[in-house]
Design a protein around this motif. Structure first.
Motif, PDB file in Angstrom:
ATOM      1  N   MET A   1       0.905  -1.089  -0.152  1.00  0.00           N
ATOM      2  CA  MET A   1      -0.083   0.156   0.046  1.00  0.00           C
ATOM      3  C   MET A   1       0.707   1.299   0.024  1.00  0.00           C
ATOM      4  O   MET A   1       1.865   1.257   0.583  1.00  0.00           O
ATOM      5  CB  MET A   1      -1.024   0.159   1.208  1.00  0.00           C
ATOM      6  CG  MET A   1      -1.776   1.321   1.287  1.00  0.00           C
ATOM      7  SD  MET A   1      -2.845   1.154   2.767  1.00  0.00           S
ATOM      8  CE  MET A   1      -3.675  -0.365   2.315  1.00  0.00           C
TER       9      MET A   1
ATOM     10  N   HIS B   1     -15.451  -2.792  -1.676  1.00  0.00           N
ATOM     11  CA  HIS B   1     -14.416  -3.015  -2.623  1.00  0.00           C
ATOM     12  C   HIS B   1     -15.251  -2.626  -4.137  1.00  0.00           C
ATOM     13  O   HIS B   1     -16.530  -2.951  -4.407  1.00  0.00           O
ATOM     14  CB  HIS B   1     -14.134  -4.446  -3.003  1.00  0.00           C
ATOM     15  CG  HIS B   1     -13.245  -4.688  -1.639  1.00  0.00           C
ATOM     16  ND1 HIS B   1     -12.082  -4.905  -1.353  1.00  0.00           N
ATOM     17  CD2 HIS B   1     -13.979  -4.959  -0.459  1.00  0.00           C
ATOM     18  CE1 HIS B   1     -11.605  -5.417  -0.372  1.00  0.00           C
ATOM     19  NE2 HIS B   1     -12.973  -5.293   0.624  1.00  0.00           N
TER      20      HIS B   1
ATOM     21  N   THR C   1     -11.154   1.008  -6.661  1.00  0.00           N
ATOM     22  CA  THR C   1     -11.344   1.405  -5.546  1.00  0.00           C
ATOM     23  C   THR C   1     -11.650   0.631  -4.271  1.00  0.00           C
ATOM     24  O   THR C   1     -12.302  -0.429  -4.411  1.00  0.00           O
ATOM     25  CB  THR C   1     -12.413   2.783  -5.507  1.00  0.00           C
ATOM     26  OG1 THR C   1     -13.501   2.324  -5.567  1.00  0.00           O
ATOM     27  CG2 THR C   1     -11.935   3.643  -6.540  1.00  0.00           C
ATOM     28  N   ARG C   2     -11.207   1.004  -2.953  1.00  0.00           N
ATOM     29  CA  ARG C   2     -11.449   0.648  -1.898  1.00  0.00           C
ATOM     30  C   ARG C   2     -11.974   1.432  -0.853  1.00  0.00           C
ATOM     31  O   ARG C   2     -11.597   2.788  -0.791  1.00  0.00           O
ATOM     32  CB  ARG C   2     -10.622  -0.242  -1.069  1.00  0.00           C
ATOM     33  CG  ARG C   2      -9.999  -1.426  -1.941  1.00  0.00           C
ATOM     34  CD  ARG C   2      -8.952  -1.983  -1.276  1.00  0.00           C
ATOM     35  NE  ARG C   2      -8.115  -3.199  -2.212  1.00  0.00           N
ATOM     36  CZ  ARG C   2      -7.076  -3.847  -1.838  1.00  0.00           C
ATOM     37  NH1 ARG C   2      -6.243  -3.501  -0.682  1.00  0.00           N
ATOM     38  NH2 ARG C   2      -6.510  -4.639  -2.491  1.00  0.00           N
TER      39      ARG C   2
ATOM     40  N   TYR D   1      -9.270   4.372  -0.741  1.00  0.00           N
ATOM     41  CA  TYR D   1      -7.977   3.868  -1.354  1.00  0.00           C
ATOM     42  C   TYR D   1      -8.287   3.684  -2.805  1.00  0.00           C
ATOM     43  O   TYR D   1      -9.214   3.138  -3.185  1.00  0.00           O
ATOM     44  CB  TYR D   1      -7.619   2.568  -0.814  1.00  0.00           C
ATOM     45  CG  TYR D   1      -7.662   2.547   0.680  1.00  0.00           C
ATOM     46  CD1 TYR D   1      -6.280   2.666   1.336  1.00  0.00           C
ATOM     47  CD2 TYR D   1      -8.679   2.042   1.504  1.00  0.00           C
ATOM     48  CE1 TYR D   1      -6.134   2.690   2.912  1.00  0.00           C
ATOM     49  CE2 TYR D   1      -8.632   2.180   3.092  1.00  0.00           C
ATOM     50  CZ  TYR D   1      -7.318   2.280   3.674  1.00  0.00           C
ATOM     51  OH  TYR D   1      -7.339   2.280   5.025  1.00  0.00           O
TER      52      TYR D   1
ATOM     53  N   LYS E   1      -6.441   2.483  -6.290  1.00  0.00           N
ATOM     54  CA  LYS E   1      -5.242   1.570  -6.702  1.00  0.00           C
ATOM     55  C   LYS E   1      -4.416   2.591  -8.054  1.00  0.00           C
ATOM     56  O   LYS E   1      -5.094   3.243  -8.849  1.00  0.00           O
ATOM     57  CB  LYS E   1      -5.784   0.563  -7.872  1.00  0.00           C
ATOM     58  CG  LYS E   1      -5.032  -0.400  -8.138  1.00  0.00           C
ATOM     59  CD  LYS E   1      -5.781  -1.832  -8.912  1.00  0.00           C
ATOM     60  CE  LYS E   1      -4.670  -2.648  -9.560  1.00  0.00           C
ATOM     61  NZ  LYS E   1      -5.131  -3.843 -10.061  1.00  0.00           N
ATOM     62  N   GLN E   2      -3.195   2.518  -7.727  1.00  0.00           N
ATOM     63  CA  GLN E   2      -2.243   3.441  -8.467  1.00  0.00           C
ATOM     64  C   GLN E   2      -1.961   3.051  -9.662  1.00  0.00           C
ATOM     65  O   GLN E   2      -1.813   1.546  -9.681  1.00  0.00           O
ATOM     66  CB  GLN E   2      -1.081   3.765  -7.510  1.00  0.00           C
ATOM     67  CG  GLN E   2      -1.465   4.601  -6.268  1.00  0.00           C
ATOM     68  CD  GLN E   2      -2.066   5.837  -6.536  1.00  0.00           C
ATOM     69  OE1 GLN E   2      -1.362   6.906  -7.096  1.00  0.00           O
ATOM     70  NE2 GLN E   2      -3.540   5.948  -6.497  1.00  0.00           N
TER      71      GLN E   2
ATOM     72  N   TRP F   1      -1.731   1.155  -3.400  1.00  0.00           N
ATOM     73  CA  TRP F   1      -3.178   1.790  -3.225  1.00  0.00           C
ATOM     74  C   TRP F   1      -2.763   3.279  -2.343  1.00  0.00           C
ATOM     75  O   TRP F   1      -2.318   3.147  -1.128  1.00  0.00           O
ATOM     76  CB  TRP F   1      -3.943   1.125  -2.292  1.00  0.00           C
ATOM     77  CG  TRP F   1      -4.747  -0.066  -3.179  1.00  0.00           C
ATOM     78  CD1 TRP F   1      -3.714  -1.413  -3.228  1.00  0.00           C
ATOM     79  CD2 TRP F   1      -5.502  -0.538  -3.652  1.00  0.00           C
ATOM     80  NE1 TRP F   1      -4.510  -2.427  -3.993  1.00  0.00           N
ATOM     81  CE2 TRP F   1      -5.636  -1.750  -4.338  1.00  0.00           C
ATOM     82  CE3 TRP F   1      -6.789   0.342  -3.766  1.00  0.00           C
ATOM     83  CZ2 TRP F   1      -6.790  -2.107  -4.900  1.00  0.00           C
ATOM     84  CZ3 TRP F   1      -8.006  -0.139  -4.560  1.00  0.00           C
ATOM     85  CH2 TRP F   1      -7.955  -1.502  -5.162  1.00  0.00           C
TER      86      TRP F   1
ATOM     87  N   GLU G   1      -4.025   6.302  -0.287  1.00  0.00           N
ATOM     88  CA  GLU G   1      -5.068   6.380   0.820  1.00  0.00           C
ATOM     89  C   GLU G   1      -5.388   7.921   1.081  1.00  0.00           C
ATOM     90  O   GLU G   1      -4.463   8.772   1.175  1.00  0.00           O
ATOM     91  CB  GLU G   1      -4.332   5.957   2.170  1.00  0.00           C
ATOM     92  CG  GLU G   1      -5.189   5.878   3.369  1.00  0.00           C
ATOM     93  CD  GLU G   1      -4.740   5.546   4.815  1.00  0.00           C
ATOM     94  OE1 GLU G   1      -3.619   4.909   4.563  1.00  0.00           O
ATOM     95  OE2 GLU G   1      -5.075   5.635   5.835  1.00  0.00           O
TER      96      GLU G   1
END
Length: 408
Positions: free
Chosen positions: A1, A76, A94-95, A114, A116-117, A133, A135
């Protein structure tokens, strides 16, 4: 992360835009006020009258707890960005982690997003053990913010809500920082991504929960400083600790076919509530909506609403045309057809409604399964204040075949 953690700083939405840019006022941090609608585009709440005696209802701790319970958990999903014509421009995983703390009046909701990159230019995918990810901490929701700033329209039994979120800051962070990624450093606009105005006139979220699984769709209307639809955002999310795959909106449906599931006659019930998580029910009604296309390809929509309390019947008749994923009605209202059985509606130009002192509404519809749909309509007054929300639950009526007896 990713080790970087961002705390969103939300720009004030109470500052008016320069008159040369926008005749609309930004939302103000004061209690919501209601007024009866006076335009055909707000026919979904026609007949609703304001009762000043109920403007200062006591805060409902129970409703606030139910709103928090509806949101708490690990979500999620995927984030989708569409242009005003329904073209998918961007999709990212995303989260969302949502929890609450405190008791009674001091209870608060805290959310962490979060994103995702995208891989950096120096990364080697086969050696990456897991994706990064980023934040982002989202400002807390509590008894003060939920009433003063967010203007929630909450339907606990129907599991739906609409709100004016402190979203301008999230747009800045999610789109400009989270989605762009390190590879886009220095670029004005990355591929397939349209950046929102730094001072959007309206950011509205409508959220509908699945009737079949622990899933929800959060839809955002983003209006530019001139009151024109700039983009549409959808978060499609599943709740659970172990989700193997993220839900996503498929874009493989032909544009012409997107409107087909909505054609026909729909019968249902509507509930209208004033803004505020403690807002009372203003009206309930039985509804019948018909959407059909004639031989010339022109769309005809007829909506009939019969109030339960006052036995008041309202009829609305619209005609319009469809071009690709965009449906435009003669009254200045437009609907953008999206994949996944969704559409989002709004005025073609909010400034025109405001100029003639008319209220307006934003709509989100989710047809999750054939023959059943939910709609959530958010009504605004001429100052840009969200005054009420209306939830619709509708079932498609099956057309009966004509027999020889029908022609006698």
């Amino acid at each position: 992360m990713a080790s970087t953690c961002y705390f969103l700083s939300f720009p004030s939405l109470s500052k008016p835009l320069p008159p040369s840019l926008l005749p609309l006022k930004f939302f103000t941090a004061r209690p919501c006020k209601t007024q009866s609608t006076n335009s055909s585009s707000s026919a979904t709440t026609a007949g609703v009258q304001d009762d000043p005696k109920t403007n200062s209802l006591p805060m409902s701790i129970d409703n606030l707890h139910r709103f928090f319970d509806l949101n708490v958990g690990k979500w999620h999903g995927s984030f989708h960005q569409f242009d005003a014509n329904g073209k998918l421009m961007q999709k990212v995983s995303t989260r969302l982690s949502v929890s609450s703390y405190g008791d009674d009046e001091l209870i608060s909701l805290i959310q962490t997003l979060y994103i995702k990159q995208r891989p950096t230019s120096t990364s080697i995918s086969e050696y990456d053990e897991e994706p990064e990810w980023a934040e982002y901490k989202i400002k807390e929701t509590n008894m003060f913010t939920v009433d003063k700033y967010q203007q929630i329209g909450f339907f606990p039994n129907e599991r739906a809500f609409a709100l004016r979120y402190q979203t301008a800051g999230m747009l800045e962070t999610v789109l400009r920082q989270g989605v762009l990624g390190e590879d886009d450093t220095g670029e004005e606009t990355p591929r397939n991504l349209k950046l929102p105005s730094r001072l959007p006139s309206i950011v509205c979220e409508n959220c509908l929960y699945s009737q079949e699984k622990d899933r929800r769709a959060r839809a955002f209307h983003i209006m530019d400083p001139k009151g024109i639809l700039e983009m549409l955002l959808i978060f499609l999310e599943d709740r659970g600790d172990r989700v193997l795959s993220h839900p996503s909106l498929e874009n493989n449906i032909d544009s012409v076919n997107r409107i087909l599931p909505f054609l026909g006659q729909w019968k249902g019930h509507s509930i209208t509530k004033r803004s505020g998580v403690y807002g009372s029910t203003i009206a309930e009604a039985d509804t019948v909506a018909l959407l059909e296309m004639d031989d010339k390809g022109q769309l005809i929509q007829v909506i009939t609403s019969t109030s339960d309390q006052h036995d008041v019947k309202t009829n609305v008749h619209w005609t319009g045309n469809a071009a690709d994923n965009l449906v435009t009605f003669d009254g200045g209202y437009q609907i953008t057809l999206l994949p996944g059985g969704m559409y989002m509606g709004c005025p073609s130009d909010i400034a025109k409604s405001v100029a003639v002192s008319k209220s307006f509404h934003l709509e989100f519809c989710w047809l999750e399964s054939p023959g059943k749909r939910q709609r959530l309509v958010r009504t605004y007054d001429v100052e840009g204040l969200a005054v009420s929300s209306t939830y619709f639950s509708e079932t498609k009526l099956i057309a009966q075949r004509k027999t020889s007896c029908d022609f006698l």
